[in-house]
Motif scaffolding. Sequence first.
Motif, PDB file in Angstrom:
ATOM      1  N   ILE A   1       0.916  -1.267   0.044  1.00  0.00           N
ATOM      2  CA  ILE A   1      -0.189  -0.381   0.243  1.00  0.00           C
ATOM      3  C   ILE A   1       0.938   0.998   0.114  1.00  0.00           C
ATOM      4  O   ILE A   1       0.652   2.145  -0.876  1.00  0.00           O
ATOM      5  N   VAL A   2       1.883   0.928   0.682  1.00  0.00           N
ATOM      6  CA  VAL A   2       2.888   3.041   0.759  1.00  0.00           C
ATOM      7  C   VAL A   2       3.609   2.847  -0.533  1.00  0.00           C
ATOM      8  O   VAL A   2       3.588   3.609  -0.686  1.00  0.00           O
ATOM      9  N   LEU A   3       4.062   1.028  -1.303  1.00  0.00           N
ATOM     10  CA  LEU A   3       4.745   1.752  -2.339  1.00  0.00           C
ATOM     11  C   LEU A   3       4.146   2.497  -3.277  1.00  0.00           C
ATOM     12  O   LEU A   3       4.377   2.671  -4.160  1.00  0.00           O
ATOM     13  N   MET A   4       2.459   1.404  -3.458  1.00  0.00           N
ATOM     14  CA  MET A   4       1.695   2.304  -4.315  1.00  0.00           C
ATOM     15  C   MET A   4       1.453   3.413  -4.259  1.00  0.00           C
ATOM     16  O   MET A   4       1.436   4.446  -4.780  1.00  0.00           O
ATOM     17  N   GLY A   5       1.250   4.179  -3.273  1.00  0.00           N
ATOM     18  CA  GLY A   5       0.396   5.655  -2.759  1.00  0.00           C
ATOM     19  C   GLY A   5       2.021   6.232  -3.102  1.00  0.00           C
ATOM     20  O   GLY A   5       2.089   7.563  -4.255  1.00  0.00           O
ATOM     21  N   GLY A   6       3.656   5.989  -2.492  1.00  0.00           N
ATOM     22  CA  GLY A   6       4.164   6.770  -3.874  1.00  0.00           C
ATOM     23  C   GLY A   6       5.053   6.590  -4.404  1.00  0.00           C
ATOM     24  O   GLY A   6       5.174   7.524  -5.570  1.00  0.00           O
ATOM     25  N   ALA A   7       4.391   5.714  -5.642  1.00  0.00           N
ATOM     26  CA  ALA A   7       4.659   5.061  -6.982  1.00  0.00           C
ATOM     27  C   ALA A   7       2.996   6.067  -7.766  1.00  0.00           C
ATOM     28  O   ALA A   7       4.017   6.733  -8.727  1.00  0.00           O
ATOM     29  N   PHE A   8       2.557   6.284  -7.407  1.00  0.00           N
ATOM     30  CA  PHE A   8       1.541   7.529  -7.522  1.00  0.00           C
ATOM     31  C   PHE A   8       2.104   8.380  -7.563  1.00  0.00           C
ATOM     32  O   PHE A   8       1.905   9.811  -8.531  1.00  0.00           O
ATOM     33  N   ALA A   9       2.341   8.946  -6.239  1.00  0.00           N
ATOM     34  CA  ALA A   9       3.401  10.908  -5.495  1.00  0.00           C
ATOM     35  C   ALA A   9       3.689  10.755  -7.381  1.00  0.00           C
ATOM     36  O   ALA A   9       3.868  11.983  -7.555  1.00  0.00           O
ATOM     37  N   THR A  10       4.848   9.792  -7.759  1.00  0.00           N
ATOM     38  CA  THR A  10       6.467  10.018  -8.705  1.00  0.00           C
ATOM     39  C   THR A  10       4.861  10.347  -9.894  1.00  0.00           C
ATOM     40  O   THR A  10       5.600  11.418 -10.391  1.00  0.00           O
ATOM     41  N   LEU A  11       4.048   9.686 -10.247  1.00  0.00           N
ATOM     42  CA  LEU A  11       3.759   9.868 -11.411  1.00  0.00           C
ATOM     43  C   LEU A  11       2.733  11.014 -11.679  1.00  0.00           C
ATOM     44  O   LEU A  11       2.837  11.934 -13.150  1.00  0.00           O
ATOM     45  N   LEU A  12       2.013  11.483 -10.476  1.00  0.00           N
ATOM     46  CA  LEU A  12       1.544  12.977  -9.940  1.00  0.00           C
ATOM     47  C   LEU A  12       2.733  13.547 -10.688  1.00  0.00           C
ATOM     48  O   LEU A  12       2.201  14.936 -11.622  1.00  0.00           O
ATOM     49  N   ALA A  13       4.285  13.674  -9.940  1.00  0.00           N
ATOM     50  CA  ALA A  13       4.508  15.419 -10.641  1.00  0.00           C
ATOM     51  C   ALA A  13       5.248  15.010 -11.656  1.00  0.00           C
ATOM     52  O   ALA A  13       5.448  16.087 -12.490  1.00  0.00           O
ATOM     53  N   GLN A  14       6.195  13.684 -12.239  1.00  0.00           N
ATOM     54  CA  GLN A  14       6.099  13.826 -14.079  1.00  0.00           C
ATOM     55  C   GLN A  14       5.346  13.430 -15.038  1.00  0.00           C
ATOM     56  O   GLN A  14       5.653  14.694 -15.836  1.00  0.00           O
ATOM     57  N   TRP A  15       3.256  13.333 -14.907  1.00  0.00           N
ATOM     58  CA  TRP A  15       3.494  13.330 -15.590  1.00  0.00           C
ATOM     59  C   TRP A  15       1.913  13.773 -15.796  1.00  0.00           C
ATOM     60  O   TRP A  15       1.419  15.060 -16.217  1.00  0.00           O
TER      61      TRP A  15
END
Length: 432
Positions: free
Chosen positions: A291-305
């Motif tokens: 759950i935590v890693l998925m949240g971090g990956a979504f946040a990274t996608l939000l920043a870059q995309w």
Amino acid sequence: MATTSHSIPADRMAVLFAIMLVAAAGNTAMQSILPAIGAKLHIPDVWVSLAFSWSALLWVLTAPHWARQSDKRGRKVLMALGVIGFLSSMALCGLTLWAGLEGLIGAGLTFIVFAIFRSLYGGLGSASPPAVQAYVASRTDPEYRTQALSLVSSSFGLGTVIGPAIAPFFILPFVGLAGPLLVFALIGLVVLIMLRWRLPNDTPRFAARGAIAPYPLSAGPAEPAGEDEEEADIPGQEPLSWRDTRVRPWLLAGFIGGQAQAMMLGVIGFLILDRLHLRLRPDEGAAMTGIVLMGGAFATLLAQWGLIPLLKLTPRPTVLAGAVLAVLGILMTGLAQDLHAIVIGFALGSLGFGLFRPGFTAGASLSVTRRDQGAVAGMTASINGSAYIISPAIGVLLYNWHPMVAYGLMAGFCIWLVAWGWSALQQDQPAT
């Protein structure tokens, strides 16, 4: 389906997309469950971290070799080699961990054998991404090439989200925590069959070489690969040097920020086990880590995309703002005592690093001429990959000494980056 005059057929593009996605998703799925497996086997945390460091080191060392070999041996052959390395590593690692969890072999021997089989992923898995990118670039007309390359690069980022999200569902009754690895091995086998069946043509229409992909972790997407347009050397002009004053500040920024990001990723699984008191319930710990890693990956996608193209951020403010957000996220994560606070802190830190990484990459690229784009791309890829070789293990060692020593060091790296980068980073071009 017949090939059009400008692009790759959709069914073949789907296979290429799947190759990239599975390579990233399988690795991040393993990343989400391995701390729990280490806890169940009573393996010291640092040895669990070093298992990933070993694979990352092999990836960094072998990726340039496979990128060159795809030009000589064919892109389809190298794709198949990478997928075979992935699925065989997943299957053998999964069987090894299952044997260790069942008590058939000792815990120490389990992790030694596991690290050996991880070599197949680190050493061979890096063959697929540059072969996929070269395949796309060599069969797509120039006006459609950037879009096609961005699509296959995005699959790497999507995989970092999917891996931790679905891994808990593959913790099966008979094989337990080894289940996600075995399931991803089967998925890899399906992808290999589709590769053999749906990509019959390996004759390029254009000359192209694929970019070296970063080691896939829960850090969001790789930057879209560019086209390989080599230009003749200018007589009397020296090759780009690591000491070149134009690019050196950006590379140093990437190195310092990369250490903090690698440590944050390396420590998070163990912090979740400790703060949520799940050392004795590792199966539940694996689910929470996902759950935590998925949240971090979504946040990274939000920043870059999302944020970078929406706000049209330039490299300097992208790096500095990202470092500030990373400091806040790192400190919040280090002080968090429940799942909600850990998710928010880790996502905030990931959002910051999601801004920082393309910012420093774009700054380095824009600081040199077109002639040196290939050289600077190789430098930034080396910087990104090298951070994951030893820094995660150092972070875990410091974390076991005292959690806030590790998180204080991560925050210190980012604070130094802001203070130094305010005057050292001067480029002001769009971060694309």
